[in-house]
Design an enzyme around this catalytic site. Structure first.
Site, PDB file in Angstrom:
ATOM      1  N   ARG A 215      13.561   7.992  -3.973  1.00 29.17           N
ATOM      2  CA  ARG A 215      13.126   6.815  -3.237  1.00 29.17           C
ATOM      3  C   ARG A 215      12.083   7.194  -2.183  1.00 29.17           C
ATOM      4  O   ARG A 215      11.873   6.480  -1.210  1.00 29.17           O
ATOM      5  CB  ARG A 215      14.328   6.125  -2.596  1.00 29.17           C
ATOM      6  CG  ARG A 215      15.347   5.603  -3.616  1.00 29.17           C
ATOM      7  CD  ARG A 215      16.443   4.790  -2.948  1.00 29.17           C
ATOM      8  NE  ARG A 215      17.320   5.612  -2.143  1.00 29.17           N
ATOM      9  CZ  ARG A 215      18.435   6.214  -2.598  1.00 29.17           C
ATOM     10  NH1 ARG A 215      18.788   6.065  -3.881  1.00 29.17           N
ATOM     11  NH2 ARG A 215      19.185   6.925  -1.793  1.00 29.17           N
ATOM     12  N   ARG A 216      11.423   8.334  -2.404  1.00 35.37           N
ATOM     13  CA  ARG A 216      10.440   8.857  -1.443  1.00 35.37           C
ATOM     14  C   ARG A 216       9.053   9.022  -2.072  1.00 35.37           C
ATOM     15  O   ARG A 216       8.229   9.782  -1.553  1.00 35.37           O
ATOM     16  CB  ARG A 216      10.913  10.218  -0.918  1.00 35.37           C
ATOM     17  CG  ARG A 216      12.283  10.184  -0.257  1.00 35.37           C
ATOM     18  CD  ARG A 216      12.733  11.582   0.096  1.00 35.37           C
ATOM     19  NE  ARG A 216      14.028  11.582   0.783  1.00 35.37           N
ATOM     20  CZ  ARG A 216      14.664  12.681   1.167  1.00 35.37           C
ATOM     21  NH1 ARG A 216      14.127  13.883   0.938  1.00 35.37           N
ATOM     22  NH2 ARG A 216      15.826  12.596   1.781  1.00 35.37           N
TER      23      ARG A 216
ATOM     24  N   HIS B 142      -6.183 -13.836   4.951  1.00 31.19           N
ATOM     25  CA  HIS B 142      -7.069 -14.785   5.599  1.00 31.19           C
ATOM     26  C   HIS B 142      -8.259 -15.197   4.733  1.00 31.19           C
ATOM     27  O   HIS B 142      -8.631 -14.520   3.778  1.00 31.19           O
ATOM     28  CB  HIS B 142      -7.578 -14.218   6.925  1.00 31.19           C
ATOM     29  CG  HIS B 142      -8.228 -12.866   6.793  1.00 31.19           C
ATOM     30  ND1 HIS B 142      -7.538 -11.696   7.023  1.00 31.19           N
ATOM     31  CD2 HIS B 142      -9.478 -12.493   6.434  1.00 31.19           C
ATOM     32  CE1 HIS B 142      -8.337 -10.666   6.830  1.00 31.19           C
ATOM     33  NE2 HIS B 142      -9.539 -11.134   6.469  1.00 31.19           N
TER      34      HIS B 142
ATOM     35  N   ARG C 223      -2.758  -4.153   5.343  1.00 29.34           N
ATOM     36  CA  ARG C 223      -2.702  -4.717   6.705  1.00 29.34           C
ATOM     37  C   ARG C 223      -3.537  -5.979   6.825  1.00 29.34           C
ATOM     38  O   ARG C 223      -3.254  -6.859   7.645  1.00 29.34           O
ATOM     39  CB  ARG C 223      -3.167  -3.691   7.741  1.00 29.34           C
ATOM     40  CG  ARG C 223      -4.631  -3.318   7.602  1.00 29.34           C
ATOM     41  CD  ARG C 223      -5.146  -2.485   8.759  1.00 29.34           C
ATOM     42  NE  ARG C 223      -6.540  -2.112   8.552  1.00 29.34           N
ATOM     43  CZ  ARG C 223      -7.584  -2.891   8.828  1.00 29.34           C
ATOM     44  NH1 ARG C 223      -7.396  -4.092   9.347  1.00 29.34           N
ATOM     45  NH2 ARG C 223      -8.817  -2.470   8.611  1.00 29.34           N
ATOM     46  N   SER C 224      -4.617  -6.091   6.005  1.00 28.54           N
ATOM     47  CA  SER C 224      -5.562  -7.183   6.139  1.00 28.54           C
ATOM     48  C   SER C 224      -6.180  -7.469   4.782  1.00 28.54           C
ATOM     49  O   SER C 224      -6.489  -6.542   4.033  1.00 28.54           O
ATOM     50  CB  SER C 224      -6.645  -6.786   7.151  1.00 28.54           C
ATOM     51  OG  SER C 224      -7.667  -7.766   7.224  1.00 28.54           O
TER      52      SER C 224
ATOM     53  N   CYS D   8      -7.589  -0.753   4.881  1.00 32.15           N
ATOM     54  CA  CYS D   8      -6.936  -2.059   4.708  1.00 32.15           C
ATOM     55  C   CYS D   8      -5.725  -1.911   3.780  1.00 32.15           C
ATOM     56  O   CYS D   8      -4.611  -2.237   4.151  1.00 32.15           O
ATOM     57  CB  CYS D   8      -7.919  -3.078   4.142  1.00 32.15           C
ATOM     58  SG  CYS D   8      -9.294  -3.441   5.251  1.00 32.15           S
TER      59      CYS D   8
END
Length: 276
Positions: A137-138, A218, A177-178, A157
């Site tokens: 699980r790593r 966005h 992240r974006s 990103c």
């Protein structure tokens, strides 16, 4: 329409109908004319794609998937930050005087780390674990290295991939992240779906689910008319994705190892300004 079209429409509608506008805030991104590039956004989007059923490419507009794959190979195979090693111009705006994007993306994946089994970079460690420790699980990568952020021309990103084997299927999660929904969403989805196919094949596994997690999802203010026009379209069926099944070495794939059969898409008649 393709399942990717359905997901794209649902995500964009949620942003436009329920999203938060940052029009009153002081924002970092700007347009080429110096005007602030504002967005309407939603937080914490999670989109799931079953790669065993359909390849997640949009048909509402063309995704230049060959260029997307070329960039993926630049990051994950070449582990490069040098613009000259890339076949497209998508990173030209972030090139420094040294011809690189700084210590970002491929540079981070190529750094070797010490483990009890030996020295591996992040990509080779994933490949090792998928073959030798598939129950782990790593099995993940992370290129958001805080120590080197000041030397990156653009913070990453799409920054983390987690791989998980369930039975004989390889599942993967992309953390982002974006996300600029018009210019980059399906580009990234296609890239990391292809990466999951690659990792599965060279590890003797079948593809399973690809999950895309987006923190700040966005649409830029100057992109809204184009997005609204796409929402009025009926998409086409997804094309059939093919990958050269003879390739057993991750580093032997080229962008010509992949093809899309019967890829139909709507024309796109909008100029897309880039926020920088």
């Amino acid at each position: 329409m393709s399942y990717a079209d359905e997901v794209y429409k649902a995500t964009c509608r949620k942003i436009l109908e329920e999203g938060y506008s940052d029009a009153e805030l002081d924002v970092r991104p700007h347009w080429a004319d110096g005007t602030p590039a504002h967005t309407i956004k939603t937080f914490g989007v999670v989109n799931r794609y079953d790669l065993s059923k359909e390849f997640p490419i949009m048909t509402l507009r063309r995704t230049y998937w060959k260029s997307a794959v070329d960039e993926l190979l630049w990051i994950w195979q070449k582990k490069s930050n040098r613009i000259a090693d890339l076949g497209s111009h998508v990173w030209d705006e972030w090139a420094g005087e040294d011809g690189t994007i700084g210590k970002a993306y491929g540079y981070q994946l190529g750094i070797k780390h010490h483990y009890k089994e030996g020295d591996f970079d992040q990509v080779d460690r994933v490949l090792y674990d998928l073959k030798h420790n598939p129950a782990s699980r790593r099995i993940l990568t992370n290129i958001y290295n805080f120590e080197d952020l000041q030397e990156m021309n653009l913070y990453p990103c799409a920054y983390s991939m987690t791989f998980n084997v369930t039975g004989n299927k390889l599942n993967a999660i992309l953390n982002q992240r974006s996300q600029d929904m018009l210019t980059a969403n399906n580009w990234n989805v296609v890239q990391y779906a292809v990466l999951t196919h690659m990792m599965a094949q060279v590890s003797g596994l079948q593809v399973g689910e690809f999950v895309h997690v987006i923190a700040d999802c966005h649409i830029y203010d100057r992109h809204i008319p184009a997005v609204k026009a796409m929402l009025e379209l009926d998409g086409y069926d997804a094309p059939t994705f093919h990958m050269d099944e003879s390739v057993a070495d991750f580093y032997a794939f080229t962008k010509d190892s992949f093809s899309m059969e019967n890829y139909k898409f709507h024309p796109f008649n909008f100029e897309i300004p880039m926020a920088i």
